[in-house]
Every structure is written in C-alpha cells, then in structure tokens.
Design an enzyme around this catalytic site. Structure first.
Site, PDB file in Angstrom:
ATOM      1  CG  HIS A  53      -0.329  -0.162   2.605  1.00 34.50           C
ATOM      2  ND1 HIS A  53       0.700   0.680   2.965  1.00 34.50           N
ATOM      3  CD2 HIS A  53      -0.173  -1.276   3.413  1.00 34.50           C
ATOM      4  CE1 HIS A  53       0.944   0.377   4.159  1.00 34.50           C
ATOM      5  NE2 HIS A  53       0.640  -0.839   4.524  1.00 34.50           N
TER       6      HIS A  53
HETATM    7  P1  TYD Z   1      -1.501  -2.677   7.487  1.00 37.43           P
HETATM    8  O1  TYD Z   1      -0.981  -1.291   7.839  1.00 37.43           O
HETATM    9  O2  TYD Z   1      -2.151  -2.932   6.207  1.00 37.43           O
HETATM   10  O3  TYD Z   1      -0.449  -3.661   7.768  1.00 37.43           O
HETATM   11  P2  TYD Z   1       1.092  -3.837   6.809  1.00 37.43           P
HETATM   12  O4  TYD Z   1       1.265  -2.599   6.169  1.00 37.43           O
HETATM   13  O5  TYD Z   1       2.132  -4.071   8.118  1.00 37.43           O
HETATM   14  O6  TYD Z   1       0.864  -5.245   6.291  1.00 37.43           O
HETATM   15  O7  TYD Z   1      -2.540  -3.025   8.712  1.00 37.43           O
HETATM   16  C1  TYD Z   1      -2.843  -4.503   8.904  1.00 37.43           C
HETATM   17  C2  TYD Z   1      -4.200  -4.233   9.899  1.00 37.43           C
HETATM   18  O8  TYD Z   1      -4.014  -3.834  10.979  1.00 37.43           O
HETATM   19  C3  TYD Z   1      -5.466  -3.600   9.201  1.00 37.43           C
HETATM   20  O9  TYD Z   1      -6.842  -3.882   9.264  1.00 37.43           O
HETATM   21  C4  TYD Z   1      -5.202  -2.270   9.890  1.00 37.43           C
HETATM   22  C5  TYD Z   1      -4.891  -2.602  11.182  1.00 37.43           C
HETATM   23  N1  TYD Z   1      -3.967  -1.580  11.583  1.00 37.43           N
HETATM   24  C6  TYD Z   1      -4.430  -0.553  12.823  1.00 37.43           C
HETATM   25  O10 TYD Z   1      -5.679  -1.136  13.372  1.00 37.43           O
HETATM   26  N2  TYD Z   1      -3.652   0.355  13.427  1.00 37.43           N
HETATM   27  C7  TYD Z   1      -2.598   0.555  13.062  1.00 37.43           C
HETATM   28  O11 TYD Z   1      -1.852   1.321  13.509  1.00 37.43           O
HETATM   29  C8  TYD Z   1      -1.964  -0.335  11.891  1.00 37.43           C
HETATM   30  C9  TYD Z   1      -0.515  -0.017  11.358  1.00 37.43           C
HETATM   31  C10 TYD Z   1      -2.792  -1.428  11.352  1.00 37.43           C
END
Ligand code: TYD
Length: 138
Positions: A53
């Site tokens: 992303h």
């Molecule tokens: P995401 O940012 O997509 O993780 P990564 O980039 O590490 O793969 O987040 C994964 C899930 O966690 C998504 O459902 C959102 C949640 N999340 C939160 O609730 N708070 C946060 O601060 C973060 C970073 C993620």
C-alpha cells in the site's frame, strides 16, 4: 510528489558500552516529523509480504530493531529495494510511496514510527488507484 530518491537511510545515534547499546529517536530532531504513533511487526511467518500500500499523507521511519527485511519502494515511476539489517538504521518513507516488506529473517521485528494516528482513509491499497492519484497530482 515524493520519489524513491526521498526514501533515505537515516543513521540513528548509537550509545554503546559494555552493557549494550541504546538508540534514541526523537521527533522533529532525529526524524523529520513529529511522532504520533508507534507500531511494530513481529512473528512474521517466513515468506510473508507485508505492506502492499501507499499512504496519502503519512510519513514513516522504519527500523529493523531485530533481524532484517527488504523494503521494496515504488513511486509510480521507479522501484528500489532497501534491506534494513541494523537497529541503528532508519528508513524514512515519505507520503505517496508504494511499499512492500518481505524476506523477513526469522524473529525479525520492524518498528514503525508514524507521523499520524491510524486512519484507513489515508491508505491507497489498490496499485492502479495509487498510479491514478499520482497522475492527478502531477
Ligand atoms: P496494514 O497497515 O495493512 O499492515 P502492513 O502494512 O504491515 O501489512 O494493517 C494491517 C491491519 O492492521 C489493518 O486491518 C489495519 C490494522 N492496523 C490498525 O488498526 N492500526 C495500525 O496502527 C496499523 C498499522 C494497522
């Protein structure tokens, strides 16, 4: 619009003595933003890819506090891979950079310092939508 050339390794301070090391990170001083949120990725299964992303406004500093992982960075025109493998290196990632994190070593931990609280509407989770947004802002 930020580019992958703006994604820079910041050499963090390392305070060493016989009892071990300390690396302090201060908002506005060590990193070019105020730190609103801290989170960490851990227990990442072998072969997993995180990220996938870009953020519309959020800036981040990524630190491999344990082990190592690769950061694939993409500004819509160019890509580069930066491996983080030291607890005293921070990777600054500005807004609007697509990133994927992969090749985590076993037990690897990625610490993330973020400029804003969590907000799902700040994400581009679709790569084509990310590219469209870059074109519109050019
Ligand atoms: P995401 O940012 O997509 O993780 P990564 O980039 O590490 O793969 O987040 C994964 C899930 O966690 C998504 O459902 C959102 C949640 N999340 C939160 O609730 N708070 C946060 O601060 C973060 C970073 C993620």
């Amino acid at each position: 619009m930020p580019t992958i050339d703006d994604c820079k390794i910041i050499n963090l301070p390392k305070i060493s003595n016989r009892k071990g090391n300390i690396t302090p990170v201060e908002g506005f001083h060590t990193v070019p933003f105020d730190i609103a949120r801290v989170y960490y990725l851990y227990d990442v299964p072998g072969g997993s890819t995180r990220g996938g992303h870009a953020h519309k406004e959020l800036k981040q500093l990524l630190i491999s506090v344990m082990g190592a992982f690769d950061n694939i960075l993409d500004d819509g025109h160019k890509r580069k891979t930066v491996r983080l493998d030291r607890a005293y290196y921070g990777l600054y990632v500005p807004r609007m950079i697509w990133r994927e994190l992969e090749n985590f070593s076993s037990g690897g931990i990625c610490l993330v310092l973020a400029s804003l609280p969590y907000d799902e509407s700040d994400y581009h989770r679709d790569y084509d939508e990310f590219l469209e947004s870059i074109k519109k802002q050019a």
